[in-house]
Write an enzyme that holds these catalytic residues in place. Structure first.
Site, PDB file in Angstrom:
ATOM      1  N   GLU A 102      34.028  49.338  49.066  1.00 20.63           N
ATOM      2  CA  GLU A 102      34.151  48.208  48.136  1.00 20.63           C
ATOM      3  C   GLU A 102      33.019  47.214  48.390  1.00 20.63           C
ATOM      4  OE1 GLU A 102      38.230  47.033  48.841  1.00 20.63           O
ATOM      5  OE2 GLU A 102      38.935  49.026  48.273  1.00 20.63           O
TER       6      GLU A 102
ATOM      7  N   HIS B  47      39.066  42.677  47.581  1.00 23.29           N
ATOM      8  CA  HIS B  47      39.149  44.130  47.426  1.00 23.29           C
ATOM      9  C   HIS B  47      38.751  44.497  46.005  1.00 23.29           C
ATOM     10  CE1 HIS B  47      41.413  45.428  51.116  1.00 23.29           C
ATOM     11  NE2 HIS B  47      41.819  44.161  51.109  1.00 23.29           N
TER      12      HIS B  47
ATOM     13  N   GLU C 290      41.724  41.250  43.974  1.00 22.98           N
ATOM     14  CA  GLU C 290      41.284  42.606  43.620  1.00 22.98           C
ATOM     15  C   GLU C 290      40.354  42.536  42.413  1.00 22.98           C
ATOM     16  OE1 GLU C 290      41.855  45.868  44.466  1.00 22.98           O
ATOM     17  OE2 GLU C 290      43.387  45.729  46.053  1.00 22.98           O
TER      18      GLU C 290
HETATM   19 ZN   LIG Z   1      40.370  47.633  49.400  1.00 19.76          ZN
END
Ligand SMILES: [Zn+2]
Length: 231
Positions: A47, A151, A204
């Site tokens: 990521e 993330h 995220e």
């Molecule tokens: Zn992650």
């Protein structure tokens, strides 16, 4: 803001808070005042967009950090290897000594639509990995009121507390505010923090390129670093 011509390097000093399996320094950028928030990226090495965007936010700012601490690469070996796991093949976000930690393996998706079938270890024991232990010790030392974990690519703001910061991140990013990401995450950083009553927001990012993501998320991360921590 720093002009684009001067955004090539990070001008803030970093402090080493530990070392990775392969000996890479684990670095944190500390604020001048009390740490009210710790934002970290790159605990999953696949990521890299989280590290790049947070680095760009740091490189864009002229002033020192006031109340926000920043980690660009919580898993530097994974980032260097391009792997989700650390150099021992451990998913660090399943290695924290939360009550729900499970020995064995964890599977993640190779791509959208695939089953979760790529196998990683959760570690030989809770907090078996140096990157996990160092981050735990840093959190305990700084004891910030807020923790933000970056993330991707699930495109949501996961904030079980529904805090003011989580609500603001969701509204400003256009991402949905959720109370969990929909699947169990034993041994995650969030689980470990929740066991101790610490508030964690998992930010995220959506699945997109850094250039596409930064239109919305770079200004937002910059504002996050200057969030007014009035309690
Ligand atoms: Zn992650």
């Amino acid at each position: 803001m720093v002009p684009h011509t001067q955004r090539g390097i990070i001008r803030h000093p970093a402090q080493v808070y530990g070392y990775s399996v392969r000996g890479a320094p684990l670095e944190v950028y500390l604020p001048e005042g009390k740490t009210e928030c710790l934002v970290f990226a790159g605990i999953h090495g696949e990521e890299a967009e989280t590290t790049i965007l947070l680095s760009r936010a740091l490189r864009s700012r002229r002033h020192t950090l006031q109340h926000c601490a920043v980690i660009l690469a919580a898993n530097p070996d994974g980032l260097a290897l391009g792997t989700r796991a650390n150099a021992n093949g451990v998913d660090l976000n399943r290695n924290f000594p939360a009550r729900n930690w499970r020995e064995g393996h964890v599977c993640h998706r190779w791509s959208e639509g695939c089953a979760q079938e790529v196998v990683l270890s959760t570690g030989s024991a809770p907090a078996s990995e140096p990157e996990t232990l160092a981050l735990m010790q840093l959190v305990e030392r700084l004891s910030p009121a807020y923790l933000v974990a970056l993330h991707g690519p699930l495109a949501c703001i996961d904030d079980p507390q529904g805090s003011a910061l989580g609500c603001w991140l969701a509204e400003a990013s256009g991402l949905p505010l959720v109370a969990d990401i929909g699947s169990p995450t034993p041994g995650s950083f969030g689980s470990w923090c929740q066991d101790q009553g610490r508030a964690v927001i998992t930010y995220e990012l959506p699945p997109d390129s850094v250039w596409a993501l930064q239109a919305v998320h770079l200004p937002l991360l910059s504002r996050l670093l200057d969030w007014r921590w009035s309690g």
